[in-house]
Write a protein that holds these residues in place. Structure first.
Motif, PDB file in Angstrom:
ATOM      1  N   LEU A   1       0.833  -1.204   0.000  1.00 41.35           N
ATOM      2  CA  LEU A   1       0.000   0.000   0.000  1.00 41.35           C
ATOM      3  C   LEU A   1       0.870   1.257   0.000  1.00 41.35           C
ATOM      4  O   LEU A   1       0.592   2.224  -0.727  1.00 41.35           O
ATOM      5  N   CYS A   2       1.913   1.256   0.812  1.00 44.66           N
ATOM      6  CA  CYS A   2       2.799   2.421   0.886  1.00 44.66           C
ATOM      7  C   CYS A   2       3.537   2.654  -0.429  1.00 44.66           C
ATOM      8  O   CYS A   2       3.698   3.797  -0.875  1.00 44.66           O
ATOM      9  N   GLN A   3       3.979   1.600  -1.064  1.00 44.79           N
ATOM     10  CA  GLN A   3       4.736   1.739  -2.312  1.00 44.79           C
ATOM     11  C   GLN A   3       3.939   2.482  -3.373  1.00 44.79           C
ATOM     12  O   GLN A   3       4.476   3.362  -4.068  1.00 44.79           O
ATOM     13  N   GLU A   4       2.660   2.154  -3.503  1.00 44.53           N
ATOM     14  CA  GLU A   4       1.856   2.789  -4.544  1.00 44.53           C
ATOM     15  C   GLU A   4       1.621   4.268  -4.256  1.00 44.53           C
ATOM     16  O   GLU A   4       1.697   5.112  -5.150  1.00 44.53           O
ATOM     17  N   THR A   5       1.359   4.606  -2.997  1.00 44.13           N
ATOM     18  CA  THR A   5       1.153   6.012  -2.655  1.00 44.13           C
ATOM     19  C   THR A   5       2.449   6.800  -2.797  1.00 44.13           C
ATOM     20  O   THR A   5       2.460   7.927  -3.302  1.00 44.13           O
ATOM     21  N   ASN A   6       3.561   6.221  -2.388  1.00 40.86           N
ATOM     22  CA  ASN A   6       4.847   6.912  -2.498  1.00 40.86           C
ATOM     23  C   ASN A   6       5.234   7.170  -3.948  1.00 40.86           C
ATOM     24  O   ASN A   6       5.860   8.188  -4.255  1.00 40.86           O
ATOM     25  N   ARG A   7       4.876   6.257  -4.844  1.00 40.38           N
ATOM     26  CA  ARG A   7       5.170   6.463  -6.266  1.00 40.38           C
ATOM     27  C   ARG A   7       4.352   7.603  -6.852  1.00 40.38           C
ATOM     28  O   ARG A   7       4.823   8.352  -7.702  1.00 40.38           O
ATOM     29  N   ALA A   8       3.121   7.732  -6.394  1.00 38.20           N
ATOM     30  CA  ALA A   8       2.188   8.663  -7.035  1.00 38.20           C
ATOM     31  C   ALA A   8       2.098  10.028  -6.363  1.00 38.20           C
ATOM     32  O   ALA A   8       1.710  11.010  -7.007  1.00 38.20           O
TER      33      ALA A   8
END
Length: 313
Positions: free
Chosen positions: A42-49
């Protein structure tokens, strides 16, 4: 000139500070468990965007710890079992004597979790009753798996004196002890397929134990937090299914969590469901409908409700 340079430097520093990303944390569980894998995905996707946000998955002892750390503002979000949500709202189980967590808010449901008992092949444990008199790991005191295990055992009329030993170990240590023959079984609550279950089956021929029978049926019927569940043995290269009971892994926060952070988590999860499922196998079947409907005892955070209304099913 030096005065101008000082003013310019101060201005650049002020802009840089204003652009620093806002940090938030997601409390998960043992680094070997599915909660940590889910929080990381979940964190990876938000951090990318989201350049303005920075999400950090935090390893913790589990659901009970997460709920208390969320209440005391040591965590911003937390992954907890659905039955732990209910107990925190009502002041039951491990929360007896504490005020109801009225500020608790749901963000989304994540995936079903199954009570999973792994036993040594020579321990002759074929059912839940077979654990009596054995050395059993039930998880850390602050873990949801211990809270659920003790709730079930108590409902069946059992207590700690009915066992040779009830140990409180991390997931990884419990599996090490099981494979070393120093304990007879470990009780887990997790989604399947699970890398830790696969490891135990392959490394020491651990056996999955059926959790069924009239006592288990009565427990489910008396507790709305639990449902019938099963483990497809095919995901571990075996045949058949193992019967058990299940809860749901859910993401929660507090009422005061800023709307834009809650909305960003949901938006980026929905937009990247396939890649999230690759990063964390337990999230492979996550759907928008299940995210907003399953196992959420606490009311939805207003930003979560608005985002789901906007995105639809």
């Amino acid at each position: 000139m030096f005065r101008w340079m000082a003013v310019a430097f101060l201005s650049v520093s002020t802009v840089a500070q204003a652009q620093d990303p806002r940090l938030y944390t997601i409390g998960s569980g043992d680094v070997n468990g599915s909660y940590y894998a889910a929080a990381t995905a979940l964190c990876q996707e938000t951090n990318r965007a989201e350049a303005a946000l920075r999400c950090s998955p935090e390893a913790t002892p589990g659901s009970i710890y997460n709920m208390e750390a969320l209440r005391t503002r040591q965590l911003d979000f937390a992954i907890v079992q659905s039955d732990v949500q209910t107990m925190a709202l009502t002041g039951e189980g491990p929360f007896v004597g504490k005020p109801a967590f009225s500020d608790l808010r749901s963000v989304m449901s994540l995936y079903p979790e199954t009570l999973t008992v792994l036993a040594r092949p020579d321990a002759h444990i074929l059912s839940l009753g077979g654990l009596v008199g054995k050395r059993v790991d039930i998880g850390l005191p602050a873990s949801g798996r211990q809270a659920t295990a003790m709730r079930l055992l108590t409902a069946l009329g059992l207590d700690r004196t009915d066992f040779r030993a009830l140990l409180e170990l991390t997931t990884g240590t419990g599996l090490d002890e099981l494979c070393a023959g120093r304990i007879d079984a470990t009780v887990l609550i997790l989604g399947h397929p699970s890398s830790v279950v696969d490891r135990a089956i392959n490394e020491c021929d651990a056996r999955l134990v059926n959790i069924s029978g009239p006592e288990v049926r009565a427990f489910i019927e008396a507790n709305d937090d639990y449902v019938y569940s099963s483990i497809p043995r095919s995901v571990y290269g075996k045949k058949g299914r193992i019967l058990s009971i299940g809860v749901l892994a859910t993401l929660v926060t507090r009422t005061d969590m800023p709307d834009d952070i809650v909305a960003a988590i949901i938006k980026n999860t929905i937009a990247n469901l396939p890649s999230i499922g690759v990063s964390a196998a337990v999230l492979e079947k996550l759907s928008v409908r299940d995210m907003q409907e399953s196992g959420l005892a606490a009311p939805l955070h207003p930003a979560a409700a608005a985002m789901f209304a906007e995105r639809g099913n």
